[in-house]
Design a protein around this motif. Structure first.
Motif, mmCIF file in Angstrom:
data_model
loop_
_atom_site.group_PDB
_atom_site.id
_atom_site.type_symbol
_atom_site.label_atom_id
_atom_site.label_comp_id
_atom_site.label_asym_id
_atom_site.label_seq_id
_atom_site.Cartn_x
_atom_site.Cartn_y
_atom_site.Cartn_z
ATOM 1 N N LYS A 279 34.147 39.619 72.722
ATOM 2 C CA LYS A 279 35.057 40.651 73.222
ATOM 3 C C LYS A 279 34.261 41.794 73.847
ATOM 4 C CE LYS A 279 37.595 43.638 70.789
ATOM 5 N NZ LYS A 279 38.425 44.103 69.670
ATOM 6 N N LEU A 280 33.240 42.253 73.130
ATOM 7 C CA LEU A 280 32.431 43.361 73.651
ATOM 8 C C LEU A 280 31.738 42.956 74.946
ATOM 9 C CD1 LEU A 280 30.813 44.625 70.320
ATOM 10 C CD2 LEU A 280 32.782 45.580 71.521
ATOM 11 N N PHE B 179 23.362 45.943 69.940
ATOM 12 C CA PHE B 179 24.411 46.788 69.352
ATOM 13 C C PHE B 179 24.210 46.979 67.856
ATOM 14 C CE2 PHE B 179 27.959 45.742 72.643
ATOM 15 C CZ PHE B 179 27.219 46.371 73.614
ATOM 16 N N THR B 180 23.432 46.099 67.263
ATOM 17 C CA THR B 180 23.223 46.215 65.816
ATOM 18 C C THR B 180 22.658 47.589 65.439
ATOM 19 O OG1 THR B 180 22.225 45.202 63.886
ATOM 20 C CG2 THR B 180 20.903 45.177 65.885
ATOM 21 N N VAL B 181 21.910 48.226 66.355
ATOM 22 C CA VAL B 181 21.302 49.518 66.012
ATOM 23 C C VAL B 181 22.333 50.629 65.864
ATOM 24 C CG1 VAL B 181 19.087 48.986 67.080
ATOM 25 C CG2 VAL B 181 20.839 50.161 68.421
ATOM 26 N N ILE B 182 23.535 50.444 66.426
ATOM 27 C CA ILE B 182 24.555 51.457 66.146
ATOM 28 C C ILE B 182 25.639 50.855 65.244
ATOM 29 C CG2 ILE B 182 24.116 52.970 68.134
ATOM 30 C CD1 ILE B 182 26.417 51.566 69.581
ATOM 31 N N ALA B 183 25.216 49.836 64.470
ATOM 32 C CA ALA B 183 26.034 49.280 63.386
ATOM 33 C C ALA B 183 27.379 48.720 63.835
ATOM 34 C CB ALA B 183 26.241 50.324 62.284
ATOM 35 N N ILE B 184 27.395 48.099 65.029
ATOM 36 C CA ILE B 184 28.602 47.359 65.412
ATOM 37 C C ILE B 184 28.490 45.971 64.789
ATOM 38 C CG2 ILE B 184 29.876 46.346 67.341
ATOM 39 C CD1 ILE B 184 28.829 48.609 69.094
ATOM 40 N N LEU C 178 18.152 49.448 76.939
ATOM 41 C CA LEU C 178 19.518 49.604 76.434
ATOM 42 C C LEU C 178 19.535 50.350 75.105
ATOM 43 C CD1 LEU C 178 22.558 49.037 76.576
ATOM 44 C CD2 LEU C 178 22.144 46.864 75.440
ATOM 45 N N LEU C 179 18.553 50.053 74.245
ATOM 46 C CA LEU C 179 18.546 50.684 72.924
ATOM 47 C C LEU C 179 18.534 52.211 73.040
ATOM 48 C CD1 LEU C 179 17.019 49.652 69.713
ATOM 49 C CD2 LEU C 179 16.134 51.788 70.601
ATOM 50 N N ILE C 180 17.702 52.719 73.933
ATOM 51 C CA ILE C 180 17.642 54.174 74.090
ATOM 52 C C ILE C 180 18.923 54.690 74.742
ATOM 53 C CG2 ILE C 180 16.242 56.083 74.966
ATOM 54 C CD1 ILE C 180 14.762 54.352 73.057
ATOM 55 N N GLN C 181 19.452 53.919 75.679
ATOM 56 C CA GLN C 181 20.724 54.317 76.294
ATOM 57 C C GLN C 181 21.807 54.436 75.221
ATOM 58 O OE1 GLN C 181 21.384 51.296 79.284
ATOM 59 N NE2 GLN C 181 19.630 51.941 80.522
ATOM 60 N N LEU C 182 21.829 53.463 74.308
ATOM 61 C CA LEU C 182 22.830 53.491 73.234
ATOM 62 C C LEU C 182 22.604 54.680 72.298
ATOM 63 C CD1 LEU C 182 23.096 49.734 72.179
ATOM 64 C CD2 LEU C 182 24.759 51.080 73.456
ATOM 65 N N PHE C 183 21.360 54.881 71.909
ATOM 66 C CA PHE C 183 21.055 56.020 71.032
ATOM 67 C C PHE C 183 21.495 57.316 71.673
ATOM 68 C CE2 PHE C 183 17.431 54.510 68.020
ATOM 69 C CZ PHE C 183 18.338 53.666 67.421
ATOM 70 N N THR D 212 31.903 51.270 68.896
ATOM 71 C CA THR D 212 32.326 50.219 69.803
ATOM 72 C C THR D 212 32.376 50.741 71.246
ATOM 73 O OG1 THR D 212 33.718 49.459 68.025
ATOM 74 C CG2 THR D 212 34.070 48.456 70.174
ATOM 75 N N ALA D 213 32.996 51.906 71.410
ATOM 76 C CA ALA D 213 33.086 52.479 72.748
ATOM 77 C C ALA D 213 31.690 52.777 73.288
ATOM 78 C CB ALA D 213 33.928 53.742 72.729
ATOM 79 N N ALA D 214 30.818 53.265 72.411
ATOM 80 C CA ALA D 214 29.449 53.561 72.847
ATOM 81 C C ALA D 214 28.762 52.273 73.291
ATOM 82 C CB ALA D 214 28.667 54.220 71.717
ATOM 83 N N GLY D 215 28.959 51.209 72.519
ATOM 84 C CA GLY D 215 28.339 49.926 72.852
ATOM 85 C C GLY D 215 28.792 49.431 74.219
#
Lengths: 245, 219, 227
Positions: free
Chosen positions: B22-23, B161-166, B65-70, B86-89
């Motif tokens: 879905k994501l 996405f695991t780094v922001i706990a999705i 991507l990891l830094i973009q997500l952070f 989720t929205a951040a991801g």
């Protein structure tokens, strides 16, 4: 003498430091066939492309139907409806059917009615012997068929002047005749044409006048029969001797 | 490795599997839209917006991507922009993918033969008409293999996405390892899950590339 | 109060610590790229041979590293090597190993693509003057293919650099991991720390990758113009 359809005066063209065309002066009478001859690299394609704005040029004046041409995008877009062009490579739009290829210009550029444009398209297709191929895609056609349809596509805009840039050069020999036949018919219908070709027999047969170009200079502009029988310059003589007839 | 443990963990992984899909789906659709807009701006040489989109492309392609997500998830709230993980991801995936899609699409547009453009001009088409009837239909078809390659790339990137706990696939596997120490089983299921998604796509990509090399139009 | 937060970067040893973390990432990138590229050259050349077994094995190797996300590759090696094979490696070494194998896989595809695009008659001309297999690669095929490989190889470098951001997941003390620690440690004094620290890391990565990708693009453009 009537107003010529196209007059070229003092046209100069260069790419950076490379001078391609030198002081080109050329007159094309309405209803005449001009054949542009010259060795490869002499600037024939560049010249023909200057005449419908696909190449820009540094200086010189074009006059079409008595109207001076201001070389800008807008003018050229208008003028290209009156100056048709067919290229050496088969240049149909592969994403469109034969009929849609032909109708694109009449419908989208000239905003003509679909019924009328389609009727004309079918008539033109019949004339080139391809009436059955309306719904085919270009990939289903042979090179010769594609070229004949490319000609129809240009004619569908009702041009006053047609440019043919070595339209048979990429074709297999057995395909050449059909395409030349189309050109011959056009000449009989008094279409004004400028033809770049290496088919010398055809050139001799069809040319009202021959323009001989070498290294970017026009060396001769003479009536067709006279050029082939009795070229005025030694260069043209050498060129003719080098060609197969 | 125990099959019982694997079987027991299947339901959690199935949930994560759908979440990953879905994501990816939202992110990829968004990325394609951004890519289309960016490549149109570039193709039509729209002043100012084109420079902005070029700058975006460089930033997006040259940072992880990891830094973009952070940044989106942890730093934006500090300047007052708060969104869910989720929205951040999805936003991160769109931000990253948009530039990749833009390159793919613009590459396709550039791949349209010069003679096609010229013969369009020769029948009097305007620049807009040329784009609509000739360059875009052909260019978008040419860009399909590159878009497909980006789809695969972006699906794989969702593992970050695991780094922001999705709770997508990778996060779920790490959870299982953390909670129950089912390391081998969880990693095994994880690899299988990605294989189920990505092997068919990868085969499809090979097929698309082969077709593209043969010339899909065969003019 | 975001503007005051920038001081978090310069408080104490923070800036040097972040640069130290960046060096760890750089070191891992360099080592894995050197090993991976060399291995990839060999594997890529092997993939142009006719041997079907070898080709299949190498293709499977490539596809495995292509299909499994890099994060997962890191975990696979990080967890499974010590547990099942009794190999205890530091997280940094695991990272180098994973990245080197991944680079080798990608590189083998770049090399193979470049080699098979060298015209056939070049190979035949080389054979005609009596070159043996390895000589053919060494003197005829590789030199002609290298130019084609370079842009893709540079792009691979930027991918590796960007991927080093994942190292914190296996607890390597890289720039991101140190950044997190700094943010946590200064939470009281600098509540906006994340903005500045992640912002700096963002810029650092950009500064490393942008010149490389601009260079690759420049080379690609030049090749297209010559073609």
């Amino acid at each position: 003498m009537a107003t010529p359809l196209l007059q070229v005066e003092h046209l100069e063209k260069s790419y950076g430091d490379v001078h391609i065309l030198h002081d080109i002066n050329l007159t094309i009478a309405t209803g005449s066939v001009t054949v542009l001859l010259g060795p490869s690299g002499s600037g024939k394609s560049t010249l023909i492309r200057c005449l419908n704005g696909l190449e820009d040029f540094q200086s010189g004046q074009l006059t079409f139907s008595g109207q001076p041409v201001t070389p800008n995008a807008k003018t050229w877009q208008q003028l290209r409806q009156k100056i048709g062009m067919v290229f050496q490579s088969y240049d149909l739009f592969p994403n469109l059917t034969v009929l849609d290829n032909i109708l694109l210009g009449p419908l989208k550029v000239q905003h003509r009615s679909k019924a009328e444009a389609q009727e004309q398209a079918v008539k033109l297709l019949k004339e080139v012997g391809l009436a059955d191929y309306q719904d085919a895609y270009p990939r289903q056609l042979s090179g010769g068929q594609k070229q004949r349809i490319a000609i129809v596509r240009a004619l569908a805009l009702n041009p006053e002047f047609m440019l043919f840039d070595e339209v048979t050069a990429s074709l297999d020999p057995e395909m050449v005749r059909g395409v030349l036949e189309v050109l011959r018919n056009l000449a009989q219908q008094k279409m004004t044409m400028l033809v770049v070709t290496h088919e010398m027999n055809f050139a001799r047969e069809i040319a009202d006048q021959v323009v001989f170009l070498e290294e970017g200079h026009i060396l001769e502009q003479t009536p067709g029969q006279q050029f082939f029988a009795n070229p005025q310059t030694e260069r043209a003589q050498i060129f003719l001797n080098s060609m197969d007839f | 490795m125990s099959w019982t443990i694997i079987q027991q963990s299947i339901p959690v992984f199935v949930q994560a599997f759908w979440l990953t899909l879905k994501l990816s789906f939202y992110g990829i659709i968004g990325a394609i839209i951004v890519g289309l807009i960016a490549s149109f701006l570039r193709y039509f040489k729209v002043p100012v917006l084109r420079q902005i989109s070029a700058a975006y492309t460089e930033i997006s392609r040259n940072t992880p991507l990891l830094i973009q997500l952070f940044f989106i998830y942890y730093a934006f709230p500090e300047i007052g922009i708060k969104i869910s993980a989720t929205a951040a991801g999805i936003s991160g995936l769109i931000f990253l993918g948009g530039s990749y899609m833009a390159e793919a699409i613009y590459g396709g547009l550039q791949g349209v033969a010069k003679i096609q453009v010229e013969s369009g001009l020769a029948i009097g088409l305007s620049r807009g008409q040329l784009a609509r009837y000739v360059v875009f239909p052909q260019g978008l078809t040419l860009s399909v293999p590159a878009i497909a390659a980006n789809v695969i790339f972006l699906i794989k990137e969702t593992s970050i996405f695991t780094v922001i706990a999705i709770p997508e696939l990778t996060n779920t596997a790490l959870d299982q390892i953390g909670l129950y120490y089912h390391t081998d089983e969880s990693l095994f299921v994880l690899v299988i899950a990605y294989a189920i998604i990505l092997i068919p796509l990868s085969l499809a990509l090979t097929w698309l590339e082969r077709r593209a090399r043969r010339g899909s139009f065969g003019n | 109060m975001a503007h005051s937060g920038i001081n978090i970067l310069f408080a104490g040893q923070n800036f040097t610590r972040l640069l130290g973390g960046l060096w760890v990432s750089a070191k891992i990138s360099i080592v894995s790229l050197v090993i991976g590229i060399l291995l990839g050259l060999l594997l890529g050349a092997l993939r142009t041979l006719k041997n079907p077994v070898l080709r299949t094995i190498l293709r499977l190797y490539l596809e495995f590293f292509r299909i499994v996300p890099t994060v997962v590759l890191l975990f696979l090696f990080y967890y499974i090597l010590p547990k099942n094979f009794n190999v205890n490696l530091s997280a940094q070494i695991v990272a180098m190993l994973v990245f080197a194998l991944w680079v080798a896989a990608e590189m083998s595809d770049i090399v193979r693509g470049a080699l098979i695009s060298v015209p056939r008659h070049q190979k035949e001309a080389g054979m005609a003057i009596g070159l043996n297999g390895p000589q053919l690669y060494r003197y005829v095929l590789l030199p002609q293919a290298v130019g084609l490989m370079i842009p893709a190889t540079i792009n691979l470098m930027t991918r590796v650099i960007k991927t080093t951001s994942l190292l914190l997941l296996i607890s390597v003390m890289d720039v991101v991991n140190i950044g997190q620690q700094i943010i946590e440690a200064n939470r009281q004094v600098y509540p906006n720390g994340a903005f500045w620290v992640y912002g700096l890391i963002f810029i650092l990565y950009f500064l490393l990758c942008y010149p490389l990708s601009a260079w690759a693009r420049h080379l690609e453009r030049r090749q297209n113009n010559n073609a």
